[in-house]
Design a protein around this motif. Structure first.
Motif, short mmCIF file in Angstrom:
data_model
loop_
_atom_site.label_atom_id
_atom_site.label_comp_id
_atom_site.label_asym_id
_atom_site.label_seq_id
_atom_site.Cartn_x
_atom_site.Cartn_y
_atom_site.Cartn_z
N ASP A 222 -5.09 8.67 -8.84
CA ASP A 222 -4.20 9.52 -9.84
C ASP A 222 -4.14 8.75 -11.07
OD1 ASP A 222 -3.91 11.59 -8.13
OD2 ASP A 222 -1.79 10.62 -7.20
N GLU B 63 -5.48 6.43 2.06
CA GLU B 63 -3.93 6.46 1.22
C GLU B 63 -4.05 5.93 0.11
OE1 GLU B 63 -0.93 5.51 3.96
OE2 GLU B 63 -0.79 7.67 4.67
N VAL B 64 -4.56 4.50 0.00
CA VAL B 64 -4.51 3.76 -1.31
C VAL B 64 -5.60 4.48 -2.05
CG1 VAL B 64 -5.25 1.71 -2.20
CG2 VAL B 64 -3.97 1.52 0.14
N LEU C 174 2.88 2.48 -3.96
CA LEU C 174 1.91 2.73 -5.08
C LEU C 174 2.45 3.64 -6.11
CD1 LEU C 174 -1.71 2.11 -3.82
CD2 LEU C 174 -0.29 0.64 -4.89
N LYS C 175 2.88 4.75 -5.68
CA LYS C 175 3.27 5.99 -6.26
C LYS C 175 4.65 5.62 -7.02
CE LYS C 175 1.32 9.85 -3.82
NZ LYS C 175 0.44 10.34 -4.80
N TYR D 12 0.88 -1.27 -0.02
CA TYR D 12 0.04 0.04 0.04
C TYR D 12 0.67 1.45 0.00
CZ TYR D 12 1.01 0.23 5.08
OH TYR D 12 1.82 0.25 6.46
N ASP D 13 2.06 1.25 0.67
CA ASP D 13 3.05 2.52 0.63
C ASP D 13 3.72 2.62 -0.43
OD1 ASP D 13 4.49 0.33 1.28
OD2 ASP D 13 5.34 1.36 3.11
N ASP E 104 -3.99 7.41 -3.78
CA ASP E 104 -2.89 7.17 -4.78
C ASP E 104 -3.46 6.66 -6.26
OD1 ASP E 104 -0.92 7.91 -2.95
OD2 ASP E 104 -0.70 6.11 -2.49
N SER F 164 5.12 3.30 -9.02
CA SER F 164 5.47 1.86 -9.27
C SER F 164 5.13 1.21 -10.62
CB SER F 164 4.81 1.12 -8.32
OG SER F 164 3.49 1.34 -8.32
#
Length: 493
Positions: free
Chosen positions: A177, A170-171, A146-147, A143-144, A174, A149
């Motif tokens: 986007d 947060e997911v 994703l940006k 989950y941390d 992300d 990737s």
């Protein structure tokens, strides 16, 4: 023979998903540690009387997962020093989404035998719980992570360990986007157990669902995903069979005017400080890059990946103070290193290569680059007095040329060149300075016309004296900040 650390996977569910060999080993072991007891298999083992110590207390004490995993490695290292065999049990498969195992293998394998025992992962029951055929391709991302990737939207995206609503929020942000807000997701809980649940919800409602430590979020392939891959596909479709006739006819040469035009529109958006328009114009400029890459790919010249590789390699190579061991004190040293590396890359030796600038550069920009180039060899004024005096000298020579009606254009060019030289010393970009003056002039003139119209007079009816009158009023209003960003100026008037 060195001591052994057995890393055992507990599978995705209860004892029924654990391999028989691992079950026997963990039951017979003298020293057993569990990353967490909040797992069905761990609960079943403890119910059978297994004596084990968990690291759950670290999750309550530490404020970062990385710190937790470091503590686990440190403790297990000490245990391996004391006991010939130690067992460490983790949920699922030991090498799937298990950061602690990666650290263990990396830090302890030189001193001890680290044996990783394969197990059923949460992916196995997941493939049966939803219509996901792994042959279609899938990405497994924490989950941390994703940006940045490489998510394209073409593949299944699996996000395990979405523990709570905060992580889900947060997911969601992300993913928004990349994916449309309404894309349908799968939320899966307690995979492989009798309590397994699977349901769908739109992305924008993801953080309103229920979550626990056994929750996985899955995003199906989506043709509307936003990515560089999608843009390349759109460009390929436009140029392909059944695409756009105009796009298919374009060549590198025919596209040149659009590249220049889009570059200037980006500058215009920056100067207007219009960030919404800047985002659009940067997209138009990026399209030109993709367009040329597609044309080149069809001709067998190069591909877009070559464009990416070239600029990535260049940025790393020319920033040794960031990606290497070179040390710099300030930006001046950065530029000096940059020029030296560039010179070595291009092998600039001949004098004629000193001014190897693009021929299509605007004259003011070309003048700045030329003067900066020769200044590096020491051909420059020692201080501001030199270029300032040169401006006055060139003005006088222009007056003489006008009186003789000879060499006027040459002397006028000398004045411009001298002014550009002066701009370097007073740290003013000549192109920006002239643009701002033009914009100021346009605003004043439009305000002058507006004032005349309010007085019942048209521009064509005004003599020079009347124009000067309205001009001075417009100038005064401008100084009082009554004239703002005129939309006609933005439109190119």
């Amino acid at each position: 023979m060195s001591n052994i650390l057995h890393v055992v996977g507990l599978g995705p569910a209860g004892l029924e998903s654990m391999t028989l060999g691992d079950y026997r080993m963990i039951k017979e072991a003298g020293r057993v540690f569990l990353r967490t007891v909040n797992h069905p298999c761990a609960q079943d083992l403890l119910a059978e009387g297994l004596q084990a110590e968990s690291f759950d207390y670290l999750y309550e004490r530490e404020n970062s997962f990385e710190r937790i995993y470091e503590e686990i490695v440190s403790r297990l290292e000490k245990e391996c020093e004391l006991y010939p065999e130690v067992v460490y049990g983790v949920p699922g498969h030991p090498t799937v989404a298990e950061r602690s195992v990666v650290l263990l293998v990396d830090k302890l394998s030189e001193r001890f035998q680290v044996k990783v025992h394969p197990a059923v992962s949460f992916l196995d029951p997941l493939f049966a719980a939803i219509p996901l055929d792994p042959v279609e391709g899938f990405l497994l991302r924490n989950y941390d992570a994703l940006k940045g990737s490489g998510i394209t939207g073409k593949e299944w995206l699996i996000i395990p360990q979405v523990y709570d609503g905060f992580i889900a929020s947060e997911v969601k942000l992300d993913l928004m986007d990349i994916y449309p807000d309404e894309v349908e997701l799968y939320v899966v809980q307690a995979l492989g157990t009798k309590m397994q649940k699977v349901w769908q919800c739109p992305l924008y409602q993801l953080d309103h669902q229920t979550f626990d430590h056994l929750t996985t979020v899955v995003v199906p392939p989506c043709g509307e995903g936003i990515s560089m891959t999608k843009l390349l596909e759109v460009m390929s479709t436009l140029r392909g069979r059944g695409g756009c006739p105009w796009d298919a006819e374009q060549t590198h040469d025919s596209l040149k005017p659009y590249l220049i035009e889009e570059s200037y529109e980006v500058l215009e958006a920056i100067e207007a400080q219009d960030m919404y328009n800047l985002a659009e114009e940067l997209g138009d400029l990026l399209l030109q890059v993709v367009f040329h890459a597609q044309v080149a790919q069809e001709a067998g010249e190069f591909q877009f990946q070559d464009v990416l590789k070239g600029i990535i390699d260049k940025m790393i190579r020319r920033h040794p103070h960031v990606f290497g061991d070179v040390r710099v004190q300030n930006s001046a040293e950065v530029l000096s290193n940059w020029d030296q590396i560039k010179k070595e890359e291009k092998g600039e030796k001949a004098e004629e290569e000193l001014f190897s600038f693009p021929k299509g550069l605007p004259a003011l920009m070309l003048a700045v680059k030329t003067q900066k180039k020769v200044a590096k060899f020491g051909f420059d004024w020692p201080d501001l007095k030199g270029p300032l005096a040169k401006v006055y000298e060139e003005l006088k020579e222009l007056e003489e040329a006008m009186a003789e009606q000879k060499g006027i254009q040459e002397e006028f060019g000398d004045i411009l060149f001298a002014l550009v030289n002066l701009s370097r010393f007073i740290k003013c970009d000549p192109e920006d300075s002239l643009r701002q003056t033009i914009r100021k002039f346009q605003l004043r003139f439009l305000e002058m016309a507006k004032l005349a119209g309010q007085a019942g007079e048209g521009l064509g009816d005004l003599n020079l004296e009347k124009m000067d009158y309205y001009w001075e009023i417009a100038k005064s209003k401008e100084k009082n900040k009554e004239i703002g960003n005129n939309p006609e100026i933005k439109a190119g008037v």
